[in-house]
Write a protein that holds these residues in place. Sequence first.
Motif, PDB file in Angstrom:
ATOM      1  N   GLN A   1       0.837  -1.222  -0.170  1.00 29.35           N
ATOM      2  CA  GLN A   1      -0.144  -0.098   0.146  1.00 29.35           C
ATOM      3  C   GLN A   1       0.956   1.246  -0.019  1.00 29.35           C
ATOM      4  OE1 GLN A   1      -1.987   1.104   4.170  1.00 29.35           O
ATOM      5  NE2 GLN A   1      -1.887  -1.287   3.743  1.00 29.35           N
ATOM      6  N   SER A   2       0.236   2.401  -0.540  1.00 29.84           N
ATOM      7  CA  SER A   2       1.031   3.772  -0.597  1.00 29.84           C
ATOM      8  C   SER A   2       0.107   4.685   0.523  1.00 29.84           C
ATOM      9  CB  SER A   2       0.565   4.233  -2.044  1.00 29.84           C
ATOM     10  OG  SER A   2       1.258   5.278  -2.089  1.00 29.84           O
ATOM     11  N   VAL A   3       1.231   5.196   1.237  1.00 29.77           N
ATOM     12  CA  VAL A   3       0.696   5.973   2.456  1.00 29.77           C
ATOM     13  C   VAL A   3       1.115   7.444   2.182  1.00 29.77           C
ATOM     14  CG1 VAL A   3       1.072   6.677   4.984  1.00 29.77           C
ATOM     15  CG2 VAL A   3       0.861   4.131   4.029  1.00 29.77           C
ATOM     16  N   PRO A   4       0.083   8.404   1.693  1.00 40.24           N
ATOM     17  CA  PRO A   4       0.538   9.889   1.401  1.00 40.24           C
ATOM     18  C   PRO A   4       0.855  10.378   2.526  1.00 40.24           C
ATOM     19  CG  PRO A   4      -1.766   9.778   1.220  1.00 40.24           C
ATOM     20  CD  PRO A   4      -1.276   8.181   1.957  1.00 40.24           C
ATOM     21  N   ALA A   5       1.760  11.588   2.539  1.00 41.88           N
ATOM     22  CA  ALA A   5       1.926  12.482   3.672  1.00 41.88           C
ATOM     23  C   ALA A   5       0.545  13.224   3.956  1.00 41.88           C
ATOM     24  CB  ALA A   5       2.787  13.594   3.150  1.00 41.88           C
ATOM     25  N   SER A   6       0.274  13.358   5.253  1.00 43.22           N
ATOM     26  CA  SER A   6      -0.936  13.787   5.717  1.00 43.22           C
ATOM     27  C   SER A   6      -0.987  14.534   7.072  1.00 43.22           C
ATOM     28  CB  SER A   6      -2.049  12.595   5.517  1.00 43.22           C
ATOM     29  OG  SER A   6      -1.879  11.937   6.525  1.00 43.22           O
ATOM     30  N   ASP A   7      -1.949  15.194   7.266  1.00 44.06           N
ATOM     31  CA  ASP A   7      -2.032  15.792   8.700  1.00 44.06           C
ATOM     32  C   ASP A   7      -2.537  14.786   9.907  1.00 44.06           C
ATOM     33  OD1 ASP A   7      -1.196  18.087   7.480  1.00 44.06           O
ATOM     34  OD2 ASP A   7      -3.265  19.170   7.427  1.00 44.06           O
TER      35      ASP A   7
ATOM     36  N   GLU B   1       9.227   2.022   2.246  1.00 43.68           N
ATOM     37  CA  GLU B   1      10.183   2.522   1.093  1.00 43.68           C
ATOM     38  C   GLU B   1       9.832   3.936   0.764  1.00 43.68           C
ATOM     39  OE1 GLU B   1       9.462  -0.240  -1.991  1.00 43.68           O
ATOM     40  OE2 GLU B   1      10.278  -2.124  -0.676  1.00 43.68           O
ATOM     41  N   GLY B   2      10.880   4.772   0.563  1.00 41.24           N
ATOM     42  CA  GLY B   2      10.632   5.940   0.217  1.00 41.24           C
ATOM     43  C   GLY B   2      10.468   7.145   1.388  1.00 41.24           C
ATOM     44  N   ALA B   3      10.809   7.027   2.396  1.00 41.67           N
ATOM     45  CA  ALA B   3      10.384   7.647   3.577  1.00 41.67           C
ATOM     46  C   ALA B   3      11.718   8.763   3.708  1.00 41.67           C
ATOM     47  CB  ALA B   3      10.249   7.162   4.938  1.00 41.67           C
ATOM     48  N   ASP B   4      11.108  10.188   3.836  1.00 36.89           N
ATOM     49  CA  ASP B   4      12.249  11.153   4.165  1.00 36.89           C
ATOM     50  C   ASP B   4      12.111  11.561   5.479  1.00 36.89           C
ATOM     51  OD1 ASP B   4       9.812  12.538   3.577  1.00 36.89           O
ATOM     52  OD2 ASP B   4      10.647  13.867   2.114  1.00 36.89           O
ATOM     53  N   VAL B   5      11.058  11.236   6.173  1.00 38.08           N
ATOM     54  CA  VAL B   5      10.702  11.431   7.610  1.00 38.08           C
ATOM     55  C   VAL B   5      10.376  10.006   8.194  1.00 38.08           C
ATOM     56  CG1 VAL B   5      10.626  13.876   7.507  1.00 38.08           C
ATOM     57  CG2 VAL B   5       8.617  12.189   7.566  1.00 38.08           C
TER      58      VAL B   5
ATOM     59  N   THR C   1       6.921  14.696   2.315  1.00 40.67           N
ATOM     60  CA  THR C   1       6.198  14.836   1.305  1.00 40.67           C
ATOM     61  C   THR C   1       6.062  13.648   0.419  1.00 40.67           C
ATOM     62  OG1 THR C   1       8.468  15.404   0.340  1.00 40.67           O
ATOM     63  CG2 THR C   1       7.393  17.270   1.223  1.00 40.67           C
ATOM     64  N   GLY C   2       5.293  13.950  -0.352  1.00 37.91           N
ATOM     65  CA  GLY C   2       4.830  12.502  -1.402  1.00 37.91           C
ATOM     66  C   GLY C   2       4.284  11.541  -0.666  1.00 37.91           C
ATOM     67  N   ARG C   3       4.925  10.347  -1.119  1.00 40.20           N
ATOM     68  CA  ARG C   3       3.980   9.209  -0.521  1.00 40.20           C
ATOM     69  C   ARG C   3       5.260   8.166  -0.027  1.00 40.20           C
ATOM     70  NH1 ARG C   3      -1.302   7.950  -1.850  1.00 40.20           N
ATOM     71  NH2 ARG C   3      -2.016   9.297  -3.133  1.00 40.20           N
ATOM     72  N   VAL C   4       4.962   7.056   0.885  1.00 41.68           N
ATOM     73  CA  VAL C   4       5.748   6.143   1.141  1.00 41.68           C
ATOM     74  C   VAL C   4       4.852   4.824   0.854  1.00 41.68           C
ATOM     75  CG1 VAL C   4       7.060   7.238   2.976  1.00 41.68           C
ATOM     76  CG2 VAL C   4       4.790   5.837   3.678  1.00 41.68           C
ATOM     77  N   SER C   5       5.860   3.668   0.589  1.00 42.08           N
ATOM     78  CA  SER C   5       5.214   2.553   0.259  1.00 42.08           C
ATOM     79  C   SER C   5       5.333   1.407   1.572  1.00 42.08           C
ATOM     80  CB  SER C   5       5.937   1.596  -1.076  1.00 42.08           C
ATOM     81  OG  SER C   5       5.521   2.701  -2.082  1.00 42.08           O
ATOM     82  N   ILE C   6       4.365   0.658   1.817  1.00 36.03           N
ATOM     83  CA  ILE C   6       4.624  -0.263   2.706  1.00 36.03           C
ATOM     84  C   ILE C   6       4.325  -1.586   2.057  1.00 36.03           C
ATOM     85  CG2 ILE C   6       3.448  -1.245   4.883  1.00 36.03           C
ATOM     86  CD1 ILE C   6       4.078   1.625   5.135  1.00 36.03           C
ATOM     87  N   THR C   7       5.343  -2.411   2.261  1.00 31.56           N
ATOM     88  CA  THR C   7       5.336  -3.789   1.604  1.00 31.56           C
ATOM     89  C   THR C   7       5.872  -4.739   2.898  1.00 31.56           C
ATOM     90  OG1 THR C   7       7.937  -3.495   1.093  1.00 31.56           O
ATOM     91  CG2 THR C   7       6.375  -2.738  -0.491  1.00 31.56           C
ATOM     92  N   ARG C   8       5.704  -5.966   2.093  1.00 34.06           N
ATOM     93  CA  ARG C   8       5.960  -7.414   2.992  1.00 34.06           C
ATOM     94  C   ARG C   8       5.351  -7.221   4.516  1.00 34.06           C
ATOM     95  NH1 ARG C   8      10.886  -5.815   0.640  1.00 34.06           N
ATOM     96  NH2 ARG C   8      11.870  -5.407   2.654  1.00 34.06           N
ATOM     97  N   GLY C   9       4.258  -6.736   4.620  1.00 32.83           N
ATOM     98  CA  GLY C   9       3.557  -6.815   5.877  1.00 32.83           C
ATOM     99  C   GLY C   9       2.828  -7.851   6.337  1.00 32.83           C
TER     100      GLY C   9
END
Length: 146
Positions: A44-50, A79-83, A130-138
């Motif tokens: 799944q893809s998790v977008p940056a949010s409040d 994958e892809g997290a900047d924070v 910013t953007g999105r992160v991917s959650i894999t192999r959960g």
Amino acid sequence: MRQSGRRVSAWLSGAVGLTLGLSLLAGLPAYAAGGSWVATLPHQSVPASDAPLRDRPLEKSGQIGDGKITRVHWSFAVEGADVPLRAWLCQGSLCVPLPASSGSTTRFQGHSVADELRFRFWYPSTHGATGRVSITRGQVIVDYDA
């Protein structure tokens, strides 16, 4: 005659040992049979949010009867997290913060194995994400007693 006396003596020793062993086992507490169920979290893809996003309930592997949770194990890759991504595992109103992308907890101990579990993820834009992160192999593994 001597042979048959030895056989009787050996038989009596075995019977006494078996009786003693069974009487000792009878004093032990009985443990309920248990089991485990496994759920795989789809990519799944998790977008940056409040605010944290609530995921759909995890699907149990196979038919689960009544039982009480003893321990829950989890793992996932980010994958892809900047924070840092924040994550929780929830059942009803109980949400347990997950300190790492894999581990285990007894915080759900005693809760019904039939109740839904779900992940909750937050990629906090309030912390510069910013953007999105991917959650894999959960994956979640729930151990329980029947």
